[in-house]
Design an enzyme around this catalytic site. Structure first.
Site, PDB file in Angstrom:
ATOM      1  N   ARG A 163      36.649  30.952 -57.650  1.00  0.00           N
ATOM      2  CA  ARG A 163      37.252  30.357 -58.895  1.00  0.00           C
ATOM      3  C   ARG A 163      36.331  29.326 -59.746  1.00  0.00           C
ATOM      4  NH1 ARG A 163      42.393  26.302 -58.468  1.00  0.00           N
ATOM      5  NH2 ARG A 163      40.841  24.870 -57.439  1.00  0.00           N
ATOM      6  N   LYS A 203      38.779  25.162 -64.592  1.00  0.00           N
ATOM      7  CA  LYS A 203      38.567  23.894 -64.090  1.00  0.00           C
ATOM      8  C   LYS A 203      37.401  23.259 -64.301  1.00  0.00           C
ATOM      9  CE  LYS A 203      39.864  21.647 -59.699  1.00  0.00           C
ATOM     10  NZ  LYS A 203      40.945  20.943 -60.012  1.00  0.00           N
ATOM     11  N   GLU A 223      52.536  22.604 -65.622  1.00  0.00           N
ATOM     12  CA  GLU A 223      52.149  21.949 -64.344  1.00  0.00           C
ATOM     13  C   GLU A 223      52.126  20.508 -64.400  1.00  0.00           C
ATOM     14  OE1 GLU A 223      48.141  23.084 -63.308  1.00  0.00           O
ATOM     15  OE2 GLU A 223      47.698  23.061 -65.647  1.00  0.00           O
TER      16      GLU A 223
END
Ligand code: PXG
Length: 286
Positions: free
Chosen positions: A52, A151, A184
């Site tokens: 990721r 991220k 989220e």
């Protein structure tokens, strides 16, 4: 033993671990990161986190100075050097030092920083009783502006939402997307259980595709509880049988109210408790 931090390709004592004030990670939030748990000396789902990280870097056009397998080794070495048995790894990659301008061609030497430390967790009590949530007025980043799937080191969006939660006396806050749908929480993904089916927003709802989320979805399916990724509104949460969050720090934690409205029976539900148990078995090598 002093804490050892990996920076500029080697482990150094923490107080010598520094980056330039001209680093674009500091000047512009120009970089990416990962947060990873260590259980029993083993780095949990390390490959998934590194993959990721590399995808986040690719998305912001940041070329890492070391390869994927080298990163795996560097993380393991840092954990070992700090004798961390149960703890937390923070992996940070910055664009590197540059000029006072946005042009990435004027930056050099992206920095890879690896910190292995202990982690402060939610109190046990919260796992027994479940947590309360409020909806933040700050929406999640518009995916067309900065994709929440990255991220990135720019977490102001989530920090502003988290402050709203803190002000309201909760430890997490729900974030909606630009369409007013459920996205989220500030550092956790959200699930509901309705009539024996697990539901969670799909990645293109404008969320980070959590690694804990994916692990819990797999555990759920293996346990015979179907999982559906779908558009969710707050109505779905208010009327759910159960609700819980997933994240590297939180693992699996029940949510028992949203905006002062009780969810289900107002206590951690049976499927939530089962998934927490299965997840804990997974983290402990079971
Ligand atoms: N959504 C967001 C916005 C996150 O930042 C998650 C979901 C859960 O993803 P994982 O892959 O962890 O299941 C995150 C993760 C920290 C910290 O120190 C934050 C996260 C993870 C670990 C530590 O604030 N966020």
């Amino acid at each position: 033993m002093s804490k050892q931090v990996y920076v500029a390709g080697k482990l150094v004592p923490a107080e010598q671990a520094v980056v330039s004030v001209f680093d674009h990670g500091l000047l512009y939030g120009d970089g990416v990161f990962e947060g990873i748990r260590v259980y029993g000396g083993k780095v949990f789902l390390l490959q998934e986190h590194i993959d990721r990280l590399f995808e986040s870097a690719l998305a912001i056009r940041l070329e890492l100075p070391i390869s994927n397998p080298e990163m795996v080794t560097a993380v393991k070495d840092t954990v070992r050097a700090n004798e961390i048995s149960d703890g937390y790894v923070r992996l940070v990659v910055t664009r590197g030092a540059g000029s006072l301008g946005l042009d990435i061609r004027r930056t050099a030497n992206p920095q890879v920083i690896i910190i292995a430390d202990t982690i402060s967790l939610y109190p046990d009590e919260l796992y027994r009783t479940g947590m309360k949530l409020v909806t933040a007025s700050t929406i999640r980043n518009h995916p067309g502006a900065l994709s929440p799937r990255i991220k990135s080191l720019n977490y102001l969006n989530n920090i502003l939402a988290k402050i709203e939660g803190t002000d309201a006396g909760t430890v997490e806050a729900l974030m909606l997307n630009h369409n007013g749908e459920v996205a989220e929480c500030t550092g956790d993904n959200i699930f509901i259980v309705k009539r024996g089916v697990l539901r969670t927003p799909q990645p293109d709802a404008g969320i980070l595709e959590g690694i804990t989320r994916n692990a819990v979805m797999k555990l759920s399916r293996e346990a015979g509880v179907p999982v559906v990724e779908c558009v969710m509104t707050r109505h779905d949460i208010y009327t759910a049988d159960e609700c819980f969050l997933t994240g590297t720090a939180a693992e699996v934690i029940a949510v028992t109210s949203l905006d002062g409205r009780q969810i289900g029976e107002g206590v951690p539900g049976p499927i939530t408790k089962q998934l927490l148990e299965l997840f804990r078995r997974l983290t402990h090598g079971g």
